[in-house]
Design a protein around this motif. Structure first.
Motif, PDB file in Angstrom:
ATOM      1  N   UNK A 186     -24.715  17.860  28.971  1.00  0.00           N
ATOM      2  CA  UNK A 186     -23.465  17.999  28.221  1.00  0.00           C
ATOM      3  C   UNK A 186     -23.517  19.269  27.382  1.00  0.00           C
ATOM      4  N   UNK A 187     -22.356  19.819  27.131  1.00  0.00           N
ATOM      5  CA  UNK A 187     -22.281  21.038  26.326  1.00  0.00           C
ATOM      6  C   UNK A 187     -22.535  20.680  24.867  1.00  0.00           C
ATOM      7  N   UNK A 188     -23.197  21.570  24.135  1.00  0.00           N
ATOM      8  CA  UNK A 188     -23.399  21.274  22.716  1.00  0.00           C
ATOM      9  C   UNK A 188     -22.058  21.298  21.990  1.00  0.00           C
ATOM     10  N   UNK A 189     -21.952  20.552  20.909  1.00  0.00           N
ATOM     11  CA  UNK A 189     -20.670  20.538  20.196  1.00  0.00           C
ATOM     12  C   UNK A 189     -20.363  21.893  19.585  1.00  0.00           C
ATOM     13  N   UNK A 190     -19.084  22.187  19.493  1.00  0.00           N
ATOM     14  CA  UNK A 190     -18.658  23.466  18.891  1.00  0.00           C
ATOM     15  C   UNK A 190     -18.945  23.436  17.405  1.00  0.00           C
ATOM     16  N   UNK A 191     -19.311  24.576  16.841  1.00  0.00           N
ATOM     17  CA  UNK A 191     -19.526  24.599  15.392  1.00  0.00           C
ATOM     18  C   UNK A 191     -18.198  24.373  14.663  1.00  0.00           C
ATOM     19  N   UNK A 192     -18.277  23.879  13.449  1.00  0.00           N
ATOM     20  CA  UNK A 192     -17.027  23.643  12.699  1.00  0.00           C
ATOM     21  C   UNK A 192     -16.255  24.938  12.486  1.00  0.00           C
ATOM     22  N   UNK A 193     -14.936  24.820  12.374  1.00  0.00           N
ATOM     23  CA  UNK A 193     -14.079  25.995  12.227  1.00  0.00           C
ATOM     24  C   UNK A 193     -14.307  26.715  10.906  1.00  0.00           C
ATOM     25  N   UNK A 194     -14.738  25.996   9.871  1.00  0.00           N
ATOM     26  CA  UNK A 194     -14.903  26.624   8.570  1.00  0.00           C
ATOM     27  C   UNK A 194     -16.068  27.599   8.539  1.00  0.00           C
ATOM     28  N   UNK A 233     -15.080  31.199   8.349  1.00  0.00           N
ATOM     29  CA  UNK A 233     -14.471  31.644   7.100  1.00  0.00           C
ATOM     30  C   UNK A 233     -15.497  32.139   6.093  1.00  0.00           C
ATOM     31  N   UNK A 234     -16.765  31.798   6.268  1.00  0.00           N
ATOM     32  CA  UNK A 234     -17.795  32.287   5.340  1.00  0.00           C
ATOM     33  C   UNK A 234     -17.875  33.803   5.366  1.00  0.00           C
ATOM     34  N   UNK A 235     -17.764  34.366   6.549  1.00  0.00           N
ATOM     35  CA  UNK A 235     -17.824  35.827   6.669  1.00  0.00           C
ATOM     36  C   UNK A 235     -16.633  36.462   5.950  1.00  0.00           C
ATOM     37  N   UNK A 236     -15.445  35.888   6.142  1.00  0.00           N
ATOM     38  CA  UNK A 236     -14.247  36.424   5.493  1.00  0.00           C
ATOM     39  C   UNK A 236     -14.374  36.305   3.979  1.00  0.00           C
ATOM     40  N   UNK A 237     -14.866  35.167   3.493  1.00  0.00           N
ATOM     41  CA  UNK A 237     -15.045  34.972   2.058  1.00  0.00           C
ATOM     42  C   UNK A 237     -16.060  35.961   1.493  1.00  0.00           C
TER      43      UNK A 237
END
Length: 187
Positions: A24-32, A35-39
């Motif tokens: 199975x494919x690993x789960x996608x990382x959370x969308x937030x 945003x750390x890079x943008x912050x």
């Protein structure tokens, strides 16, 4: 008739092995996480450019001739002259100003004679472009890190990640099992 014990290997054929389930494919990382890079970028901009934005709002831009008229009228308290001709200062009423002196005013002594006659506090500074220096010094490192990141992403997509390099693609090939049994031959 006595019952004959059969050898454990003789008997019904074993059931075929089930094929393993596809990984199975690993789960996608959370969308937030993106945003750390943008912050972080916004915080960097706030700390780096924040003080300049605050002073730019309260700073008045004057033409060079108007600044000289204010110097002659004793309305200028202090002046800082940059190596490229940028002049910043404070008026006697507390307001800040900025202007650009022509290069001939710096070399002929025209500006300095006006400032000395009005007894204005003068300071000089070497003009540097900090942002340009920062970008030039960080660019090779950022390019190297970006290259490693790109190579890692490419390796992941091509071979299923770093563990895919050690995994073999070989499969066990079972020979066809004959349908003839011992009981059919022995009688």
């Amino acid at each position: 008739m006595p019952e004959i014990n059969r050898h454990p290997l003789v008997g019904p054929p074993p059931k075929p092995a089930r094929a393993p389930a596809p990984p199975s494919k690993p789960p996608r990382p959370p969308q937030w996480r993106g945003w750390w890079f943008v912050l972080a970028l916004l915080l960097f901009a706030l700390f780096f450019f924040g003080p300049a934005i605050g002073t730019a709002i309260t700073t008045e831009s004057l033409p060079y001739s108007t600044m000289l008229a204010k110097v002659d009228g004793h309305q200028v308290a202090t002046v800082a002259v940059g190596s490229d001709g940028a002049v910043t200062g404070t008026l006697t009423n507390g307001r800040r100003f900025t202007t650009q002196a022509p290069t001939w005013a710096l070399t002929t002594g025209d500006l300095s004679s006006h400032l000395e006659a009005a007894k204005v506090g003068v300071s000089a500074y070497q003009q540097t472009d900090t942002l340009y220096q920062l970008v030039v010094s960080m660019l090779p490192t950022l390019l190297l890190l970006g290259g490693f990141w790109w190579l890692g992403r490419r390796a992941q997509s091509l071979s299923g990640g770093m563990s895919g390099l050690l995994r073999t693609k070989a499969r066990v090939a079972d020979a066809e099992r004959p349908d003839t049994r011992f009981s059919d031959v022995a009688g």
